[in-house]
Motif scaffolding. Structure first.
Motif, PDB file in Angstrom:
ATOM      1  N   ILE A   1       0.808  -1.133   0.193  1.00 16.43           N
ATOM      2  CA  ILE A   1       0.073  -0.019  -0.152  1.00 16.43           C
ATOM      3  C   ILE A   1       0.721   1.366  -0.007  1.00 16.43           C
ATOM      4  N   PRO A   2       0.744   2.021  -1.108  1.00 21.41           N
ATOM      5  CA  PRO A   2       1.680   3.045  -1.049  1.00 21.41           C
ATOM      6  C   PRO A   2       1.136   4.220   0.316  1.00 21.41           C
ATOM      7  N   ASP A   3       2.240   4.929   0.520  1.00 19.31           N
ATOM      8  CA  ASP A   3       2.206   5.832   1.872  1.00 19.31           C
ATOM      9  C   ASP A   3       1.118   6.911   1.711  1.00 19.31           C
ATOM     10  N   GLU A   4       0.751   7.217   0.411  1.00 17.04           N
ATOM     11  CA  GLU A   4      -0.468   8.053   0.399  1.00 17.04           C
ATOM     12  C   GLU A   4      -1.875   7.632   0.648  1.00 17.04           C
ATOM     13  N   GLU A   5      -1.992   6.373   0.596  1.00 17.61           N
ATOM     14  CA  GLU A   5      -3.299   5.900   0.706  1.00 17.61           C
ATOM     15  C   GLU A   5      -3.622   5.306   1.861  1.00 17.61           C
ATOM     16  N   ARG A   6      -4.718   5.253   2.572  1.00 12.23           N
ATOM     17  CA  ARG A   6      -5.005   4.666   3.773  1.00 12.23           C
ATOM     18  C   ARG A   6      -4.846   3.120   3.859  1.00 12.23           C
ATOM     19  N   PHE A   7      -4.082   2.757   4.953  1.00 15.14           N
ATOM     20  CA  PHE A   7      -3.987   1.191   5.159  1.00 15.14           C
ATOM     21  C   PHE A   7      -5.080   0.645   6.098  1.00 15.14           C
ATOM     22  N   HIS A   8      -5.839  -0.277   5.674  1.00 18.25           N
ATOM     23  CA  HIS A   8      -6.822  -1.053   5.920  1.00 18.25           C
ATOM     24  C   HIS A   8      -6.153  -2.213   6.260  1.00 18.25           C
ATOM     25  N   VAL A   9      -5.693  -2.379   7.570  1.00 16.20           N
ATOM     26  CA  VAL A   9      -4.838  -3.524   7.815  1.00 16.20           C
ATOM     27  C   VAL A   9      -5.256  -5.024   7.361  1.00 16.20           C
ATOM     28  N   THR A  10      -6.680  -5.322   7.987  1.00 14.61           N
ATOM     29  CA  THR A  10      -6.993  -6.671   7.861  1.00 14.61           C
ATOM     30  C   THR A  10      -7.324  -6.805   6.383  1.00 14.61           C
ATOM     31  N   GLU A  11      -8.108  -5.872   5.739  1.00 10.04           N
ATOM     32  CA  GLU A  11      -8.796  -6.054   4.402  1.00 10.04           C
ATOM     33  C   GLU A  11      -7.444  -5.806   3.250  1.00 10.04           C
ATOM     34  N   ASP A  12      -6.529  -5.174   3.421  1.00  3.69           N
ATOM     35  CA  ASP A  12      -5.488  -4.816   2.692  1.00  3.69           C
ATOM     36  C   ASP A  12      -4.635  -6.014   2.651  1.00  3.69           C
ATOM     37  N   VAL A  13      -4.209  -6.545   3.921  1.00  3.47           N
ATOM     38  CA  VAL A  13      -3.330  -7.678   4.089  1.00  3.47           C
ATOM     39  C   VAL A  13      -3.979  -9.089   3.532  1.00  3.47           C
ATOM     40  N   ARG A  14      -5.157  -9.309   3.553  1.00  3.40           N
ATOM     41  CA  ARG A  14      -5.887 -10.141   3.073  1.00  3.40           C
ATOM     42  C   ARG A  14      -6.002 -10.313   1.597  1.00  3.40           C
ATOM     43  N   GLN A  15      -6.194  -8.962   1.042  1.00  2.73           N
ATOM     44  CA  GLN A  15      -5.962  -8.960  -0.450  1.00  2.73           C
ATOM     45  C   GLN A  15      -4.776  -9.280  -0.983  1.00  2.73           C
ATOM     46  N   ALA A  16      -3.564  -8.755  -0.307  1.00  4.55           N
ATOM     47  CA  ALA A  16      -2.277  -9.156  -0.599  1.00  4.55           C
ATOM     48  C   ALA A  16      -2.030 -10.658  -0.452  1.00  4.55           C
ATOM     49  N   TYR A  17      -2.488 -11.254   0.491  1.00  3.63           N
ATOM     50  CA  TYR A  17      -2.421 -12.677   0.453  1.00  3.63           C
ATOM     51  C   TYR A  17      -2.993 -13.434  -0.783  1.00  3.63           C
ATOM     52  N   ARG A  18      -4.222 -12.994  -0.899  1.00  2.00           N
ATOM     53  CA  ARG A  18      -4.918 -13.774  -1.870  1.00  2.00           C
ATOM     54  C   ARG A  18      -4.285 -13.404  -3.425  1.00  2.00           C
TER      55      ARG A  18
END
Length: 167
Positions: free
Chosen positions: A14-31
């Protein structure tokens, strides 16, 4: 191992300028197969294991921060729990992805023998480790084995361990 225990936006790309939604973003990265190599390596080790042994000193009634960070980065939604993307089935407890794996906790305690147990000030070891035994291991499908604890000993004493005899 040069392990960083902190979940960061880089874990999900996730780029620095975007909000980091930990659960959703990491789940998506895993998928999408975009987790960092160090996380993927640890997940692969866990996937291949029949049993997991976690050994640590009990600090302030919990595991050390670096170990907690290992769980935070490795046991991500989609890998260790969540929903099956194809069936929609919840992946937890008996349907957890780690069903069939066993988990053992071995801890060292900076406490006197009289402090641990049903009448001790600190309580029973199963209660002290409930979050890890039930909330992490059992939740992800693992069979949590009876924990093993080594109590503080004074010079000249032999080691004492806590375990239930009734099995």
């Amino acid at each position: 191992m040069d392990w960083n225990p902190v979940v960061q936006r880089a874990d999900a790309d996730i780029p620095d300028e975007e909000r980091f939604h930990v659960t959703e973003d990491v789940r998506q990265a895993y998928r999408e197969g975009k987790l960092p190599a160090d996380v993927v390596t640890e997940q692969e080790k866990l996937s291949r294991a029949d049993a997991v042994i976690v050994q640590f000193p009990l600090w302030w009634y919990g595991m050390p921060a670096i170990l907690k960070g290992w769980f935070d980065r490795i046991f991500v939604n989609g890998f260790a729990f969540g929903k099956d993307v194809e069936t929609g089935q919840r992946l937890r407890y008996e349907q957890g992805p780690f069903t069939g794996k066993r988990a053992l906790v071995a801890v060292t305690l900076g406490d006197r023998p009289a402090s641990i147990g049903p009448r001790g000030k600190s309580g029973e070891i199963d209660e002290l480790l409930f979050g890890l035994l039930h909330g992490t291991f059992a939740y992800t499908g693992m069979s949590a084995l009876e924990p093993w604890a080594l109590l503080t000993i004074s010079p000249g004493e032999t080691g004492l361990s806590i375990h239930r005899e009734d099995g």
